[in-house]
Design a protein around this motif. Structure first.
Motif, PDB file in Angstrom:
ATOM      1  N   GLY A  23       2.534  -0.641  19.397  1.00 27.28           N
ATOM      2  CA  GLY A  23       0.967  -0.702  18.789  1.00 27.28           C
ATOM      3  C   GLY A  23      -0.024  -0.303  17.891  1.00 27.28           C
ATOM      4  O   GLY A  23       0.019  -0.913  17.407  1.00 27.28           O
ATOM      5  N   ALA A  24       0.637   0.914  17.923  1.00 33.07           N
ATOM      6  CA  ALA A  24      -0.014   2.136  17.026  1.00 33.07           C
ATOM      7  C   ALA A  24       0.281   1.750  15.337  1.00 33.07           C
ATOM      8  O   ALA A  24      -0.361   1.694  14.781  1.00 33.07           O
ATOM      9  CB  ALA A  24       0.933   3.743  17.602  1.00 33.07           C
ATOM     10  N   ILE A  25       1.469   1.497  14.976  1.00 34.39           N
ATOM     11  CA  ILE A  25       1.979   0.737  13.802  1.00 34.39           C
ATOM     12  C   ILE A  25       1.276  -0.045  13.251  1.00 34.39           C
ATOM     13  O   ILE A  25       1.067  -0.476  12.013  1.00 34.39           O
ATOM     14  CB  ILE A  25       3.397   0.843  13.574  1.00 34.39           C
ATOM     15  CG1 ILE A  25       3.974   2.194  13.771  1.00 34.39           C
ATOM     16  CG2 ILE A  25       4.349   0.178  12.127  1.00 34.39           C
ATOM     17  CD1 ILE A  25       5.571   2.448  13.174  1.00 34.39           C
ATOM     18  N   PRO A  26       1.754  -1.470  13.948  1.00 33.52           N
ATOM     19  CA  PRO A  26       0.470  -2.495  13.230  1.00 33.52           C
ATOM     20  C   PRO A  26      -0.974  -2.117  13.632  1.00 33.52           C
ATOM     21  O   PRO A  26      -1.673  -2.742  12.254  1.00 33.52           O
ATOM     22  CB  PRO A  26       0.720  -3.564  14.180  1.00 33.52           C
ATOM     23  CG  PRO A  26       2.352  -3.318  15.540  1.00 33.52           C
ATOM     24  CD  PRO A  26       2.187  -1.792  15.616  1.00 33.52           C
ATOM     25  N   SER A  27      -1.507  -1.463  13.676  1.00 30.53           N
ATOM     26  CA  SER A  27      -2.923  -1.387  14.615  1.00 30.53           C
ATOM     27  C   SER A  27      -3.190  -0.443  12.443  1.00 30.53           C
ATOM     28  O   SER A  27      -3.976  -0.082  11.971  1.00 30.53           O
ATOM     29  CB  SER A  27      -2.893  -0.460  15.187  1.00 30.53           C
ATOM     30  OG  SER A  27      -4.447   0.363  14.547  1.00 30.53           O
ATOM     31  N   ALA A  28      -2.876   0.906  12.464  1.00 30.40           N
ATOM     32  CA  ALA A  28      -2.817   1.765  11.276  1.00 30.40           C
ATOM     33  C   ALA A  28      -2.170   0.769   9.671  1.00 30.40           C
ATOM     34  O   ALA A  28      -3.225   0.477   9.248  1.00 30.40           O
ATOM     35  CB  ALA A  28      -1.457   2.614  11.357  1.00 30.40           C
ATOM     36  N   GLY A  29      -1.051  -0.117   9.897  1.00 26.98           N
ATOM     37  CA  GLY A  29      -1.260  -1.663   8.929  1.00 26.98           C
ATOM     38  C   GLY A  29      -1.817  -2.194   8.353  1.00 26.98           C
ATOM     39  O   GLY A  29      -2.687  -2.334   6.960  1.00 26.98           O
ATOM     40  N   LEU A  30      -2.932  -2.710   9.837  1.00 24.12           N
ATOM     41  CA  LEU A  30      -4.183  -3.329   9.473  1.00 24.12           C
ATOM     42  C   LEU A  30      -4.839  -2.897   8.961  1.00 24.12           C
ATOM     43  O   LEU A  30      -5.630  -2.714   8.332  1.00 24.12           O
ATOM     44  CB  LEU A  30      -4.422  -3.559  10.909  1.00 24.12           C
ATOM     45  CG  LEU A  30      -5.456  -5.110  11.317  1.00 24.12           C
ATOM     46  CD1 LEU A  30      -4.868  -6.327   9.812  1.00 24.12           C
ATOM     47  CD2 LEU A  30      -5.944  -5.639  12.021  1.00 24.12           C
ATOM     48  N   ALA A  31      -4.911  -1.386   9.343  1.00 24.79           N
ATOM     49  CA  ALA A  31      -6.426  -0.388   8.977  1.00 24.79           C
ATOM     50  C   ALA A  31      -5.550  -0.206   7.758  1.00 24.79           C
ATOM     51  O   ALA A  31      -6.839  -0.123   6.497  1.00 24.79           O
ATOM     52  CB  ALA A  31      -5.951   0.399   9.438  1.00 24.79           C
ATOM     53  N   VAL A  32      -4.401   0.108   6.967  1.00 22.77           N
ATOM     54  CA  VAL A  32      -4.022  -0.288   5.717  1.00 22.77           C
ATOM     55  C   VAL A  32      -4.352  -0.780   4.831  1.00 22.77           C
ATOM     56  O   VAL A  32      -5.116  -1.194   3.356  1.00 22.77           O
ATOM     57  CB  VAL A  32      -2.565   0.503   5.190  1.00 22.77           C
ATOM     58  CG1 VAL A  32      -2.371   1.019   3.822  1.00 22.77           C
ATOM     59  CG2 VAL A  32      -3.059   1.855   5.872  1.00 22.77           C
ATOM     60  N   LEU A  33      -4.178  -2.339   5.224  1.00 26.67           N
ATOM     61  CA  LEU A  33      -4.800  -3.154   4.851  1.00 26.67           C
ATOM     62  C   LEU A  33      -5.483  -3.762   4.496  1.00 26.67           C
ATOM     63  O   LEU A  33      -6.263  -4.178   3.005  1.00 26.67           O
ATOM     64  CB  LEU A  33      -4.089  -4.065   5.797  1.00 26.67           C
ATOM     65  CG  LEU A  33      -3.643  -6.192   4.726  1.00 26.67           C
ATOM     66  CD1 LEU A  33      -3.188  -5.699   3.560  1.00 26.67           C
ATOM     67  CD2 LEU A  33      -3.123  -7.041   5.736  1.00 26.67           C
ATOM     68  N   ILE A  34      -6.762  -3.410   4.800  1.00 29.33           N
ATOM     69  CA  ILE A  34      -7.819  -3.818   4.760  1.00 29.33           C
ATOM     70  C   ILE A  34      -8.403  -2.755   4.068  1.00 29.33           C
ATOM     71  O   ILE A  34      -9.705  -3.157   3.566  1.00 29.33           O
ATOM     72  CB  ILE A  34      -8.982  -3.160   6.287  1.00 29.33           C
ATOM     73  CG1 ILE A  34      -8.848  -4.805   7.057  1.00 29.33           C
ATOM     74  CG2 ILE A  34      -9.928  -3.501   6.228  1.00 29.33           C
ATOM     75  CD1 ILE A  34      -8.742  -4.677   8.936  1.00 29.33           C
ATOM     76  N   GLN A  35      -8.053  -1.829   4.143  1.00 27.55           N
ATOM     77  CA  GLN A  35      -8.347  -0.565   3.164  1.00 27.55           C
ATOM     78  C   GLN A  35      -8.546  -1.350   1.499  1.00 27.55           C
ATOM     79  O   GLN A  35      -8.701  -0.782   0.517  1.00 27.55           O
ATOM     80  CB  GLN A  35      -7.692   0.751   2.823  1.00 27.55           C
ATOM     81  CG  GLN A  35      -8.192   1.750   2.172  1.00 27.55           C
ATOM     82  CD  GLN A  35      -9.426   2.968   2.487  1.00 27.55           C
ATOM     83  OE1 GLN A  35      -9.912   2.973   3.896  1.00 27.55           O
ATOM     84  NE2 GLN A  35      -9.907   3.534   2.105  1.00 27.55           N
ATOM     85  N   VAL A  36      -7.743  -1.857   1.179  1.00 29.53           N
ATOM     86  CA  VAL A  36      -6.259  -1.755   0.003  1.00 29.53           C
ATOM     87  C   VAL A  36      -7.055  -2.955  -0.616  1.00 29.53           C
ATOM     88  O   VAL A  36      -8.040  -3.355  -1.746  1.00 29.53           O
ATOM     89  CB  VAL A  36      -5.335  -2.493  -0.369  1.00 29.53           C
ATOM     90  CG1 VAL A  36      -4.301  -3.821  -1.016  1.00 29.53           C
ATOM     91  CG2 VAL A  36      -4.455  -1.209   1.285  1.00 29.53           C
ATOM     92  N   VAL A  37      -7.990  -4.390   1.003  1.00 31.89           N
ATOM     93  CA  VAL A  37      -8.065  -5.692   0.558  1.00 31.89           C
ATOM     94  C   VAL A  37     -10.018  -5.015  -0.687  1.00 31.89           C
ATOM     95  O   VAL A  37     -10.759  -4.929  -1.447  1.00 31.89           O
ATOM     96  CB  VAL A  37      -8.599  -6.287   1.841  1.00 31.89           C
ATOM     97  CG1 VAL A  37      -9.492  -7.514   0.707  1.00 31.89           C
ATOM     98  CG2 VAL A  37      -7.770  -7.289   2.048  1.00 31.89           C
ATOM     99  N   PHE A  38     -10.754  -3.935   0.723  1.00 29.61           N
ATOM    100  CA  PHE A  38     -12.208  -3.818   0.127  1.00 29.61           C
ATOM    101  C   PHE A  38     -11.889  -2.694  -1.258  1.00 29.61           C
ATOM    102  O   PHE A  38     -12.667  -2.590  -1.749  1.00 29.61           O
ATOM    103  CB  PHE A  38     -12.722  -2.058   1.287  1.00 29.61           C
ATOM    104  CG  PHE A  38     -12.949  -3.722   1.834  1.00 29.61           C
ATOM    105  CD1 PHE A  38     -14.731  -3.942   2.241  1.00 29.61           C
ATOM    106  CD2 PHE A  38     -12.443  -3.510   3.607  1.00 29.61           C
ATOM    107  CE1 PHE A  38     -15.378  -4.335   3.255  1.00 29.61           C
ATOM    108  CE2 PHE A  38     -13.161  -4.520   4.696  1.00 29.61           C
ATOM    109  CZ  PHE A  38     -14.389  -4.355   4.137  1.00 29.61           C
TER     110      PHE A  38
END
Length: 518
Positions: free
Chosen positions: A488-503
């Motif tokens: 659960g923690a790794i996908p959440s962190a991965g999603l946060a990184v992906l959103i950071q890159v998009v922004f």
């Protein structure tokens, strides 16, 4: 013609709504139930047993699992977000109803009726609170009873958050036994590992926990008879037996079917051998886990199953459903925060005296503990799940959006603002055509911060049944299962990184020369 077309569309829409209303009784003829459970292994298992039993009665049953602590799940029951959940008599008596130990059943039933609730279906075992230490610590300090703790003031005691504050927990226990220790809090799922690694000396346990025998722990005797009886029962909405009679017959048939040995065995299947809660419940209802087959030691209750690899734990099973739920929570929450935060930031920039109050208020929201805010929103909104989660997440996302909007607008040069006035623009036109475009890079940076924060904060939404990656984190904590927790923690962190890159890409576009003007 332009008028007739919208009218025709409205007539079709009205006809569809009326047809839906007429067909809804047929579509919802099956009995529908929502079953809750708390965030520990035994409650997960019992919640799944109840859910599958209801389905055997032809009902459409949903298991809303891991709903935080007692306060959260009781509010969910009172508001009708769930219909039934497994509870313990002592918890009902002391923690929920605030009645003295040993109260009559008539007094308990009367208080529950006033809340629209009822108690019944004793499952056949008792699971009480107790304190336990390792055999070595018990031998070193001469610990056999709770009264012996008075002679060991330096013990490192860590107890679960709920036990630390509940009516029948540590506060009353310390008064009864005059205990000098000042315990710290620990998640129940981590306490056994802390005992085994000798980081703590004593913790609270449930007497049907499988790890007691597995780790050879010494359970201290309650020599002052402080703890009430914790017979396992069902707490349910009073109208459930009449509203869903077929499902209720199957649920009521669980009475007396689970003895202590069987419950310890099922707990061991989950905690020690990695079996899934639905599989454990299905085996029990199919009669595969018979009392005669239950071993004397919970440690050998089931053959160990191969643990899934981390990659299969992450991407297998319910990954896409959890991803969809998590993205939905984040997108809607941040969207609402943007709609509220940008006007508030504009007001804060335009009125300096008001700006301090606005920024102070949204900053204060950040200091409210997330689980406390969620628990407070349940009775206020009359439901659990997505709605209170989105409200809470939107409030937490306000600060960076409001602050960056105010800062971005205040950084627009005075000369530019005066030029807009000189061109005859109204304040609204000046804000929309001049101020907002120039402040947009700073505002986007605030939205980025809010979105990344919300990705992480949204994991707490699982504690009120809103789904998302937090479901796995809650289960991992309950089972002390690092693989499930990381799934659960790794996908959440991965999603946060992906959103950071998009922004970052979006921000780079707005930094290009002429981007603001375009």
């Amino acid at each position: 013609m332009n008028v007739i077309r919208p009218l025709r569309f409205a007539a079709h829409a009205l006809a569809l709504l009326m047809a839906g209303a007429l067909l809804s009784p047929a579509l919802h003829a099956a009995e529908q139930l929502a079953i809750g459970s708390k965030r520990f292994t035994e409650s997960y298992i019992l919640g799944e047993v109840i859910t599958q039993a209801a389905r055997q009665g032809g009902a459409t049953a949903e298991h809303r699992q891991g709903l935080g602590n007692t306060a959260v799940v009781v509010e969910a029951l009172k508001t009708g977000s769930i219909d039934v959940y497994p509870e313990y008599l002592g918890t009902v008596e002391r923690e929920i109803l605030k009645l003295p130990t040993g109260s009559s059943r008539e007094a308990i039933d009367q208080k529950l009726r006033e809340m629209g609730l009822a108690l019944g279906v004793p499952l056949g075992f008792s699971n009480g609170y107790a304190l336990a230490a390792s055999a070595e610590v018990a031998r070193q300090h001469g610990l056999q009873t709770l009264g012996d703790l008075r002679n060991a003031p330096d013990l490192r005691i860590a107890i679960s958050q709920e036990f630390l504050g509940r009516e029948d927990g540590w506060p009353g226990l310390a008064r009864r036994y005059q205990l000098p220790q000042r315990p710290t809090s620990i998640d129940h799922g981590l306490s056994y590992q802390a005992l085994a690694s000798q980081r703590i000396d004593l913790t609270d346990i449930y007497t049907t926990d499988a790890r007691i025998a597995d780790l050879g722990l010494v359970t201290l005797q309650d020599d002052a008879n402080y703890f009430p009886r914790y017979d396992a029962v069902l707490l349910y909405r009073a109208d459930l037996p009449t509203r869903a009679p077929q499902a209720w017959r199957q649920i009521a048939a669980l009475e007396g079917r689970i003895d202590v040995t069987r419950m310890i065995t099922m707990n061991a299947q989950a905690e020690l051998h990695g079996q899934a809660f639905p599989a454990i419940a299905a085996d029990f209802l199919a009669g595969k886990a018979t009392p005669a087959a239950a071993p004397a030691s919970a440690a050998t209750a089931a053959a160990p199953q191969a643990r899934p690899s981390l990659s299969s734990a992450i991407f297998g099973g319910n990954f896409w459903r959890l991803t969809r739920d998590h993205l939905w929570l984040v997108a809607v929450s941040v969207g609402i925060a943007v709609l509220i935060g940008i006007p508030l930031g504009t007001l804060a920039a335009a009125r300096a005296w008001l700006g301090q109050g606005i920024l102070g208020f949204v900053g204060l929201l950040q200091t409210v503990p997330s689980l406390a805010l969620l628990a407070a929103l349940i009775p206020l909104l009359g439901r659990i799940g997505t709605v209170p989660a989105i409200v809470a997440l939107s409030l937490y996302a306000l600060l960076p959006i409001v602050r960056n909007t105010a800062v971005g607008l205040m950084q627009v040069p005075k000369g530019t603002q005066q030029a807009a006035v000189a061109l005859g623009m109204t304040p609204a036109q000046s804000w929309r055509l001049v101020l907002l475009p120039l402040a947009l890079p700073v505002i986007i940076a605030g939205v980025k911060t809010a979105t990344v924060m919300t990705v992480g904060t949204a994991t707490i939404a699982a504690f009120i049944g809103a789904g998302g990656y937090g479901e796995r984190i809650a289960q991992g904590l309950a089972l002390n299962d690092g693989t499930t927790l990381l799934a659960g923690a790794i996908p959440s962190a991965g999603l946060a990184v992906l959103i950071q890159v998009v922004f970052e890409v979006v921000e780079r576009m707005f930094r290009q020369p002429g981007a603001a003007a375009s």
